[in-house]
Design a protein around this motif. Structure first.
Motif, mmCIF file in Angstrom:
data_model
loop_
_atom_site.group_PDB
_atom_site.id
_atom_site.type_symbol
_atom_site.label_atom_id
_atom_site.label_comp_id
_atom_site.label_asym_id
_atom_site.label_seq_id
_atom_site.Cartn_x
_atom_site.Cartn_y
_atom_site.Cartn_z
ATOM 1 N N SER A 22 36.530 29.314 45.454
ATOM 2 C CA SER A 22 36.063 30.682 45.209
ATOM 3 C C SER A 22 35.058 31.125 46.277
ATOM 4 C CB SER A 22 35.441 30.797 43.812
ATOM 5 O OG SER A 22 34.350 29.901 43.670
ATOM 6 N N ALA A 25 36.831 31.808 49.485
ATOM 7 C CA ALA A 25 37.547 33.093 49.434
ATOM 8 C C ALA A 25 36.602 34.243 49.746
ATOM 9 C CB ALA A 25 38.195 33.272 48.054
ATOM 10 N N GLN A 32 41.287 34.207 45.831
ATOM 11 C CA GLN A 32 41.344 32.762 45.608
ATOM 12 C C GLN A 32 42.772 32.233 45.684
ATOM 13 O OE1 GLN A 32 38.994 31.118 42.373
ATOM 14 N NE2 GLN A 32 37.769 33.014 42.279
ATOM 15 N N SER A 36 44.084 29.131 47.936
ATOM 16 C CA SER A 36 44.758 27.984 47.301
ATOM 17 C C SER A 36 46.120 27.737 47.927
ATOM 18 C CB SER A 36 44.905 28.235 45.790
ATOM 19 O OG SER A 36 43.638 28.260 45.164
#
Length: 311
Positions: A22, A25, A32, A36
């Motif tokens: 997070s 990001a 996020q 990922s």
């Protein structure tokens, strides 16, 4: 196996530094799920897990710690490459050759030369003046890098950026008091004209105009010399010629010539900066072209290119 890419490695370094998907990001300005996916793609490419995931964040695996050292080397190398490219761009090309048709050269070369020397003080500049046909040949052969010219009918071998347009004017001896500030194009057949021979762009434009308005040009003489010679012939009463106002503005102001804007129809020519499609570009050509465009724009806006309108 998928290939590695620098974006995924940069994302990996950010996640490793922040120890959080997070927070990474937020730093990267991405969501996020995107971060990922990039980590998952990188793990698939390397066929190994790079992070241990938990509710408190992520921790590098042994493989991840090994990759981090290499990823930071890649980031440093890319940063050095960007710095080197910026330094090269700032220095500019070693040599730059720019050609233009006579009227354009007389009006624009001084300002362009000043702007380019300020931007690229180490660059060797060479300016060349010529007619359209030789300029196009020089571009194709790679003898010049950039051309400023009146937009040709056929542009297949050129990459062009139109800069401005000019009205064509009838240029007469100052003593022709019967010619006013404008002149109807359909009356050109009444005027003894001094124009270049048939392979000239200006002559072809005049012939096309004559066909368009249904007249025959009255050729007093042909002159393939410079515009200065044509204007001297007009001054001496040998006939009239067709030129953009910028070419004759000084002599009109001095009372040596008279200029009348062609109307019914208005006749315009566009000026463009051009490069050859089939030749490799000089270094930093995009920036050179922008400098040329900005210089021409300033010249027109200052009034130093009389009769020109920016496009």
């Amino acid at each position: 196996m998928s290939s590695l890419n620098s974006d995924d490695l940069a994302c990996f370094v950010c996640v490793a530094n922040t120890q959080s998907i997070s927070r990474a990001a937020l730093e990267l300005g991405a969501d996020q799920s995107t971060v990922s996916r990039q980590i998952t793609r990188l793990e698939a490419a390397l066929d190994t897990r790079l992070f241990h995931r938990s509710g408190r964040g992520v921790v590098l695996t042994e493989a991840g710690a090994t990759l981090l050292g290499y990823a930071r080397q890649v980031a440093a190398t890319l940063s050095e490459a960007r710095a080197a490219m910026r330094a090269s761009s700032a220095q500019g090309p070693a040599q730059l050759v720019i050609a233009a048709q006579p009227t354009i050269a007389n009006t624009a070369f001084a300002a362009i030369g000043t702007a380019l020397k300020e931007r690229y003080p180490a660059t060797k500049l060479r300016f060349v003046e010529g007619l359209a046909s030789p300029i196009l040949s020089w571009l194709a052969a790679g003898d010049i890098d950039v051309a400023l010219l009146y937009l040709p009918e056929q542009q297949g071998a050129l990459k062009v950026d139109v800069l401005l347009e000019e009205d064509l004017t009838l240029v007469t001896p100052a003593s022709w008091s019967h010619v006013g500030p404008t002149f109807q194009a359909r009356r050109l057949g009444e005027v003894p004209l001094i124009l270049p021979s048939t392979n000239s762009g200006l002559r072809m434009l005049a012939e096309a105009l004559a066909t368009r308005v249904g007249i025959t040009l009255n050729m007093a003489m042909e002159c393939d010399a410079s515009n200065a010679v044509s204007m001297r012939l007009v001054e001496d009463g040998c006939g009239a010629t067709l030129l953009p106002f910028a070419a004759v503005a000084d002599r009109v102001a001095q009372g040596r010539l008279h200029s009348a804007r062609l109307i019914d129809p208005v006749v315009t020519r566009q000026v463009a900066v051009a490069t050859a499609r089939n030749r490799p570009a000089v270094a930093e050509l995009w920036d050179v072209m922008q400098t040329v465009r900005q210089s021409v724009r300033k010249t027109v806006m200052s009034g130093a290119w009389p009769g020109a309108r920016l496009i």
